[in-house]
Motif scaffolding. Structure first.
Motif, PDB file in Angstrom:
ATOM      1  N   ARG A  80       0.849  -1.192   0.000  1.00  0.00           N
ATOM      2  CA  ARG A  80       0.000   0.000   0.000  1.00  0.00           C
ATOM      3  C   ARG A  80       0.885   1.243   0.000  1.00  0.00           C
ATOM      4  O   ARG A  80       1.946   1.240   0.584  1.00  0.00           O
ATOM      5  N   GLU A  81       0.385   2.295  -0.597  1.00  0.00           N
ATOM      6  CA  GLU A  81       1.139   3.547  -0.560  1.00  0.00           C
ATOM      7  C   GLU A  81       1.214   4.066   0.864  1.00  0.00           C
ATOM      8  O   GLU A  81       2.267   4.461   1.343  1.00  0.00           O
ATOM      9  N   SER A  82       0.084   4.035   1.553  1.00  0.00           N
ATOM     10  CA  SER A  82       0.026   4.398   2.970  1.00  0.00           C
ATOM     11  C   SER A  82      -1.305   3.917   3.529  1.00  0.00           C
ATOM     12  O   SER A  82      -2.251   3.683   2.781  1.00  0.00           O
TER      13      SER A  82
ATOM     14  N   GLU B 208       7.257   5.360   8.489  1.00  0.00           N
ATOM     15  CA  GLU B 208       7.129   6.760   8.871  1.00  0.00           C
ATOM     16  C   GLU B 208       5.663   7.140   8.957  1.00  0.00           C
ATOM     17  O   GLU B 208       4.818   6.554   8.296  1.00  0.00           O
ATOM     18  N   ARG B 209       5.403   8.121   9.825  1.00  0.00           N
ATOM     19  CA  ARG B 209       4.053   8.668   9.985  1.00  0.00           C
ATOM     20  C   ARG B 209       3.981  10.002   9.254  1.00  0.00           C
ATOM     21  O   ARG B 209       4.937  10.759   9.245  1.00  0.00           O
ATOM     22  N   HIS B 210       2.824  10.249   8.686  1.00  0.00           N
ATOM     23  CA  HIS B 210       2.569  11.565   8.092  1.00  0.00           C
ATOM     24  C   HIS B 210       1.081  11.843   8.171  1.00  0.00           C
ATOM     25  O   HIS B 210       0.264  10.931   8.326  1.00  0.00           O
ATOM     26  N   SER B 211       0.730  13.092   8.096  1.00  0.00           N
ATOM     27  CA  SER B 211      -0.680  13.496   8.204  1.00  0.00           C
ATOM     28  C   SER B 211      -1.448  13.092   6.967  1.00  0.00           C
ATOM     29  O   SER B 211      -0.944  13.162   5.848  1.00  0.00           O
ATOM     30  N   ASP B 212      -2.693  12.717   7.192  1.00  0.00           N
ATOM     31  CA  ASP B 212      -3.598  12.413   6.097  1.00  0.00           C
ATOM     32  C   ASP B 212      -4.036  13.751   5.503  1.00  0.00           C
ATOM     33  O   ASP B 212      -4.603  14.583   6.208  1.00  0.00           O
TER      34      ASP B 212
ATOM     35  N   ARG C 172      -6.623  15.861   8.767  1.00  0.00           N
ATOM     36  CA  ARG C 172      -5.411  16.180   9.534  1.00  0.00           C
ATOM     37  C   ARG C 172      -5.369  15.499  10.910  1.00  0.00           C
ATOM     38  O   ARG C 172      -4.320  15.361  11.498  1.00  0.00           O
ATOM     39  N   ARG C 173      -6.516  15.072  11.398  1.00  0.00           N
ATOM     40  CA  ARG C 173      -6.542  14.394  12.707  1.00  0.00           C
ATOM     41  C   ARG C 173      -6.007  12.974  12.619  1.00  0.00           C
ATOM     42  O   ARG C 173      -5.674  12.372  13.620  1.00  0.00           O
ATOM     43  N   ARG C 174      -5.919  12.455  11.421  1.00  0.00           N
ATOM     44  CA  ARG C 174      -5.528  11.060  11.204  1.00  0.00           C
ATOM     45  C   ARG C 174      -4.100  10.968  10.680  1.00  0.00           C
ATOM     46  O   ARG C 174      -3.708  11.728   9.806  1.00  0.00           O
ATOM     47  N   SER C 175      -3.341  10.036  11.237  1.00  0.00           N
ATOM     48  CA  SER C 175      -1.982   9.778  10.755  1.00  0.00           C
ATOM     49  C   SER C 175      -1.986   8.602   9.797  1.00  0.00           C
ATOM     50  O   SER C 175      -2.711   7.623  10.004  1.00  0.00           O
ATOM     51  N   LEU C 176      -1.177   8.716   8.774  1.00  0.00           N
ATOM     52  CA  LEU C 176      -0.988   7.619   7.835  1.00  0.00           C
ATOM     53  C   LEU C 176       0.413   7.063   8.016  1.00  0.00           C
ATOM     54  O   LEU C 176       1.340   7.788   8.400  1.00  0.00           O
ATOM     55  N   LEU C 177       0.562   5.789   7.737  1.00  0.00           N
ATOM     56  CA  LEU C 177       1.844   5.115   7.860  1.00  0.00           C
ATOM     57  C   LEU C 177       2.289   4.636   6.492  1.00  0.00           C
ATOM     58  O   LEU C 177       1.478   4.217   5.679  1.00  0.00           O
ATOM     59  N   SER C 178       3.594   4.687   6.262  1.00  0.00           N
ATOM     60  CA  SER C 178       4.138   4.131   5.022  1.00  0.00           C
ATOM     61  C   SER C 178       5.509   3.541   5.306  1.00  0.00           C
ATOM     62  O   SER C 178       6.185   3.933   6.268  1.00  0.00           O
TER      63      SER C 178
ATOM     64  N   THR D 212       9.432   2.869   4.732  1.00  0.00           N
ATOM     65  CA  THR D 212      10.566   3.679   4.284  1.00  0.00           C
ATOM     66  C   THR D 212      11.469   2.828   3.388  1.00  0.00           C
ATOM     67  O   THR D 212      11.277   1.608   3.262  1.00  0.00           O
ATOM     68  N   ALA D 213      12.473   3.461   2.796  1.00  0.00           N
ATOM     69  CA  ALA D 213      13.446   2.735   1.973  1.00  0.00           C
ATOM     70  C   ALA D 213      14.157   1.672   2.817  1.00  0.00           C
ATOM     71  O   ALA D 213      14.405   0.556   2.348  1.00  0.00           O
ATOM     72  N   ALA D 214      14.461   1.991   4.079  1.00  0.00           N
ATOM     73  CA  ALA D 214      15.118   1.022   4.968  1.00  0.00           C
ATOM     74  C   ALA D 214      14.201  -0.171   5.241  1.00  0.00           C
ATOM     75  O   ALA D 214      14.655  -1.319   5.265  1.00  0.00           O
ATOM     76  N   GLY D 215      12.916   0.078   5.436  1.00  0.00           N
ATOM     77  CA  GLY D 215      11.954  -1.001   5.646  1.00  0.00           C
ATOM     78  C   GLY D 215      11.821  -1.869   4.409  1.00  0.00           C
ATOM     79  O   GLY D 215      11.768  -3.104   4.502  1.00  0.00           O
ATOM     80  N   GLN D 216      11.777  -1.236   3.250  1.00  0.00           N
ATOM     81  CA  GLN D 216      11.689  -1.981   1.993  1.00  0.00           C
ATOM     82  C   GLN D 216      12.946  -2.818   1.774  1.00  0.00           C
ATOM     83  O   GLN D 216      12.878  -3.961   1.335  1.00  0.00           O
ATOM     84  N   GLN D 217      14.089  -2.263   2.119  1.00  0.00           N
ATOM     85  CA  GLN D 217      15.353  -2.991   1.981  1.00  0.00           C
ATOM     86  C   GLN D 217      15.357  -4.238   2.882  1.00  0.00           C
ATOM     87  O   GLN D 217      15.798  -5.307   2.471  1.00  0.00           O
TER      88      GLN D 217
END
Length: 149
Positions: A51-53, A84-88, A92-98, A100-105
């Protein structure tokens, strides 16, 4: 219908074989393959990879974990830089997760280990057994897709 009769039903036998197969794959390719992080964290990375996030509640639903359990997993994966977390942008009240390059590695390295281990074990089979396994795996994959479509 007693337990013995239930065990003899085809779907019951298939269900048991499926569970056995999942456990064998887990034991021989992941547990013995020494996943570098706990399995629950690994599963979160795998889910994020496709998933993208996504948000924590979606991950909880997909992996059947409580929000408390997932929060702990997310904190650990974030602290080591695998997600990593970033705002939806839509809420804005919701955080999205995706991932990282290190996780993919990390996932790529684990995939390579599993593939290598599989290839080593495949060498123990005859050409006929390999062909039969390939056909069976194709049928299994198609059947699972059909069951959930």
């Amino acid at each position: 219908m007693n337990m013995e009769e239930k065990e003899k039903q085809p779907h019951s036998l298939l269900s048991r074989r499926f569970t056995e197969m999942v456990l064998l794959i887990h034991n021989y390719f992941y547990r013995q393959g020494q996943i570098p992080i706990p399995l629950n964290q690994f599963c979160v990375l795998v889910m994020l990879q496709s998933r993208e996030s996504t948000c924590i509640s979606e991950l909880c639903s997909m992996l059947h974990l409580s929000k408390q359990q997932m929060t702990t997993i997310v904190e650990k994966l974030t602290s080591v830089g695998y997600i990593e977390r970033h705002s939806d942008p839509e809420d804005r009240r919701r955080s999205l997760l995706s991932i990282t390059a290190a996780g993919q590695q990390l996932l790529d390295k684990q995939d390579d280990r599993v593939r290598e281990r599989f290839d080593q074990r495949l060498a123990r089979l005859s050409p006929q057994q390999i062909e039969s396994l390939d056909t069976s795996m194709q049928i299994l994959n198609e059947s699972i897709e059909k069951m959930f479509s």
